[in-house]
Design an enzyme around this catalytic site. Structure first.
Site, PDB file in Angstrom:
ATOM      1  N   HIS A   1     -17.354   1.634   8.438  1.00  0.00           N
ATOM      2  CA  HIS A   1     -15.891   1.574   8.525  1.00  0.00           C
ATOM      3  C   HIS A   1     -15.446   2.893   9.155  1.00  0.00           C
ATOM      4  CE1 HIS A   1     -11.723   0.678   6.930  1.00  0.00           C
ATOM      5  NE2 HIS A   1     -11.647   1.965   7.215  1.00  0.00           N
TER       6      HIS A   1
ATOM      7  N   ARG B   1      -9.699   8.726  21.163  1.00  0.00           N
ATOM      8  CA  ARG B   1      -9.252   8.551  22.558  1.00  0.00           C
ATOM      9  C   ARG B   1      -9.020   9.908  23.206  1.00  0.00           C
ATOM     10  NH1 ARG B   1      -5.000   4.142  20.487  1.00  0.00           N
ATOM     11  NH2 ARG B   1      -5.074   5.651  18.818  1.00  0.00           N
TER      12      ARG B   1
ATOM     13  N   ASN C   1       0.872  -1.172   0.000  1.00  0.00           N
ATOM     14  CA  ASN C   1       0.000   0.000   0.000  1.00  0.00           C
ATOM     15  C   ASN C   1       0.910   1.223   0.000  1.00  0.00           C
ATOM     16  OD1 ASN C   1      -1.817   2.024   0.482  1.00  0.00           O
ATOM     17  ND2 ASN C   1      -2.729   1.089   2.301  1.00  0.00           N
TER      18      ASN C   1
ATOM     19  N   HIS D   1     -12.771   2.744   0.316  1.00  0.00           N
ATOM     20  CA  HIS D   1     -12.756   1.722   1.376  1.00  0.00           C
ATOM     21  C   HIS D   1     -13.492   0.448   0.937  1.00  0.00           C
ATOM     22  CE1 HIS D   1     -12.519   4.887   4.890  1.00  0.00           C
ATOM     23  NE2 HIS D   1     -11.315   4.582   4.446  1.00  0.00           N
TER      24      HIS D   1
ATOM     25  N   GLY E   1     -10.357   1.211  13.123  1.00  0.00           N
ATOM     26  CA  GLY E   1      -9.814   1.660  14.419  1.00  0.00           C
ATOM     27  C   GLY E   1     -10.860   2.095  15.433  1.00  0.00           C
ATOM     28  N   VAL E   2     -11.782   2.954  15.033  1.00  0.00           N
ATOM     29  CA  VAL E   2     -12.815   3.434  15.954  1.00  0.00           C
ATOM     30  C   VAL E   2     -13.871   2.341  16.136  1.00  0.00           C
ATOM     31  CG1 VAL E   2     -14.543   5.210  16.398  1.00  0.00           C
ATOM     32  CG2 VAL E   2     -12.432   5.798  15.152  1.00  0.00           C
ATOM     33  N   GLY E   3     -14.347   1.785  15.040  1.00  0.00           N
ATOM     34  CA  GLY E   3     -15.434   0.802  15.091  1.00  0.00           C
ATOM     35  C   GLY E   3     -15.083  -0.429  15.922  1.00  0.00           C
ATOM     36  N   GLU E   4     -13.801  -0.844  15.865  1.00  0.00           N
ATOM     37  CA  GLU E   4     -13.402  -2.054  16.588  1.00  0.00           C
ATOM     38  C   GLU E   4     -13.100  -1.794  18.055  1.00  0.00           C
ATOM     39  OE1 GLU E   4     -10.114  -3.707  14.281  1.00  0.00           O
ATOM     40  OE2 GLU E   4     -11.299  -3.398  12.467  1.00  0.00           O
TER      41      GLU E   4
ATOM     42  N   ARG F   1     -11.730  15.224   8.161  1.00  0.00           N
ATOM     43  CA  ARG F   1     -12.539  15.653   7.006  1.00  0.00           C
ATOM     44  C   ARG F   1     -13.962  15.993   7.420  1.00  0.00           C
ATOM     45  NH1 ARG F   1     -11.141  10.379   3.970  1.00  0.00           N
ATOM     46  NH2 ARG F   1      -8.898  10.600   3.754  1.00  0.00           N
TER      47      ARG F   1
ATOM     48  N   GLU G   1      -7.852  -5.550   5.346  1.00  0.00           N
ATOM     49  CA  GLU G   1      -7.757  -5.202   3.926  1.00  0.00           C
ATOM     50  C   GLU G   1      -6.612  -5.932   3.244  1.00  0.00           C
ATOM     51  OE1 GLU G   1      -8.245  -1.092   5.404  1.00  0.00           O
ATOM     52  OE2 GLU G   1      -9.049  -0.673   3.420  1.00  0.00           O
TER      53      GLU G   1
ATOM     54  N   ARG H   1      -2.592  -2.006  -3.482  1.00  0.00           N
ATOM     55  CA  ARG H   1      -3.833  -1.271  -3.267  1.00  0.00           C
ATOM     56  C   ARG H   1      -3.819  -0.017  -4.150  1.00  0.00           C
ATOM     57  NH1 ARG H   1      -5.373   2.798   1.536  1.00  0.00           N
ATOM     58  NH2 ARG H   1      -7.550   3.077   0.948  1.00  0.00           N
TER      59      ARG H   1
ATOM     60  N   ASP I   1      -8.090  12.015  17.096  1.00  0.00           N
ATOM     61  CA  ASP I   1      -8.117  10.670  17.678  1.00  0.00           C
ATOM     62  C   ASP I   1      -9.219  10.609  18.740  1.00  0.00           C
ATOM     63  OD1 ASP I   1      -7.493   8.404  19.393  1.00  0.00           O
ATOM     64  OD2 ASP I   1      -5.566   8.327  18.338  1.00  0.00           O
TER      65      ASP I   1
END
Ligand code: ADP
Length: 393
Positions: A205, A281, A9, A179, A327-330, A238, A381, A90, A279
């Site tokens: 995602h 967190r 990638n 994505h 990252g956030v979803g998991e 964004r 991915e 990718r 982030d």
């Protein structure tokens, strides 16, 4: 020895890579080359439990990949013995031309080059990776896997902007999504885990970039990213959806140039613009400290998620599965809980105990018997790219 695929990638100043065993679904090694072209570069190579770091200058992408290949020989696993059967690259934008992976040929390279105006930040960097990859690993087939391919099935009603048709056609202005590799992987994984194919699914995602998709029976019918990855959900930096007249307003009244507005919308907005942090967190830390601006920022973020869940349920005429990934979803149980708050009327609810904490395996977080199965499904991915590469050779 089983067959392996080297997945690359390539970004504008970085290269991420993974050596994948597509049958076993495991990574034998992975790493990252950063700060290409700067005074001091950074390479991190992980193989098993061994992590090797280098801080030498990386002159260009070719130099970076050469150093990576040397690391493979030095600290392992030796590529000469790793049974590499393909290299998977990718590529972000495949336009209307690519509805699936493609074997790299000079023609394919030329087409990706021609599509670069639609992804000026990404396609040229992806192409550099393809060029140096083919040069340094000339004896194996190279395959390109496109972020947009999974969304080639979008119906015209979802893919078309209400813009003058001639202008749209002439400049290829339509919704391509992004994505896609992740949305395809996660929706297929949900179907596999539940043992059912004909599902109405929403995939969220949520990484630094974030996107939603609606998938019916394995085919994408809508997605939140558009001509570029700027449209849709609120992201790390964004805006996501915004009235396009904000562009005219800022140009006319703030004296900002198009490039400045591009930079503002892509790099200084979203959670970063609202809270000072991209982030999640850090956003949670600010909220815990009583920062009301950060609270509003998170509300804007989760409100947008609820809007998309509701609209995609309407588009599909129902909903069977809602999956969180990236990252956030998991990792972020607060975001997951707030994203579905108040959606009980759709049959969407989650069990707080099942939702708690990060998930490294596909996990159902809705209560038993719930109308909609809500899941966390870690995306992969690289594995998806490796498997798609294998399917072509
Ligand atoms: P990218 O889009 O760069 O691939 P990732 O999918 O790796 O991003 O997601 C990165 C984001 O995930 C971070 O910016 C952060 O907001 C979020 N994240 C990572 N770990 C956690 C965590 N433990 N809790 C909440 N959010 C997290």
């Amino acid at each position: 020895m089983s067959a392996t695929v080297l997945v690359i990638n390539s970004g504008s100043s970085s290269i991420k890579y993974q050596l994948v065993d597509p049958d076993a679904g495991t990574a034998l090694a992975s790493g990252l080359v950063e700060r290409i072209g700067e005074d001091a570069g950074h390479i991190e190579h992980k193989a098993g439990s061994t992590k090797t770091e280098r801080h030498d200058r990386v002159a260009d992408h070719g130099d970076g990949l050469r150093q990576v290949l040397a690391l493979f020989e030095e600290v392992g696993p030796a590529l000469s013995e790793a049974g590499i059967v393909a290299v998977g690259h990718r590529v972000v934008q495949g336009g209307k031309e690519f509805a699936g992976p493609a074997l790299v040929t000079d023609d394919v390279v030329a087409t990706i080059e021609r599509l670069a105006p639609l992804a000026p930040l990404h396609n040229p960097a992806n192409l550099t990776g393809i060029r140096v990859g083919r040069e340094l690993l000339p004896d194996v087939p190279h395959v390109v896997v496109f972020d947009t391919a999974f969304f080639q099935t979008l119906p015209d009603a979802a893919a078309t902007y209400a813009l003058d048709r001639e202008v749209a056609e002439k400049y290829s202005v339509r919704r391509y999504g992004a994505h896609g590799t992740s949305h395809q992987y996660v929706s297929a994984k949900a179907a596999e885990v539940l043992g059912r194919d004909s599902l109405k699914q929403i995939v969220l995602h949520l990484g630094n970039g974030a996107s939603a998709s609606a998938v019916v029976g394995g085919k994408a019918v809508d997605t939140s990213m558009g001509l570029t990855p700027l449209e849709g959900l609120v992201m790390g930096t964004r805006t996501g959806d915004i009235d396009p007249a904000v562009v005219f307003h800022l140009k006319r009244n703030a004296g900002m140039s198009v490039d400045e507005i591009d930079d503002l919308f892509n790099k200084r907005s979203g959670l970063k613009g609202l809270t000072g942090e991209n982030d999640l967190r850090e956003v949670h830390r600010l909220i815990a400290e009583g920062d009301t601006g950060a609270r509003v920022g998170l509300d804007v973020y989760t409100y947008r998620l609820r809007k998309y869940i509701g609209s995609y349920a309407a588009v599909m005429g129902g909903l069977d599965v809602l999956s969180f990934t990236a990252g956030v979803g998991e990792n972020d149980d607060i975001v997951r809980a707030e994203a579905v708050a108040g959606l009980e009327f759709l049959g969407v609810e989650i069990d707080p105990e099942r939702n708690a904490g990060r998930k490294k395996e596909p996990t159902v977080i809705s209560p038993d018997g719930a109308k909609v199965t809500v899941m966390v499904i870690p995306t992969n991915e690289e594995l998806a790219i490796a498997r798609q590469a294998m399917s072509l050779i």
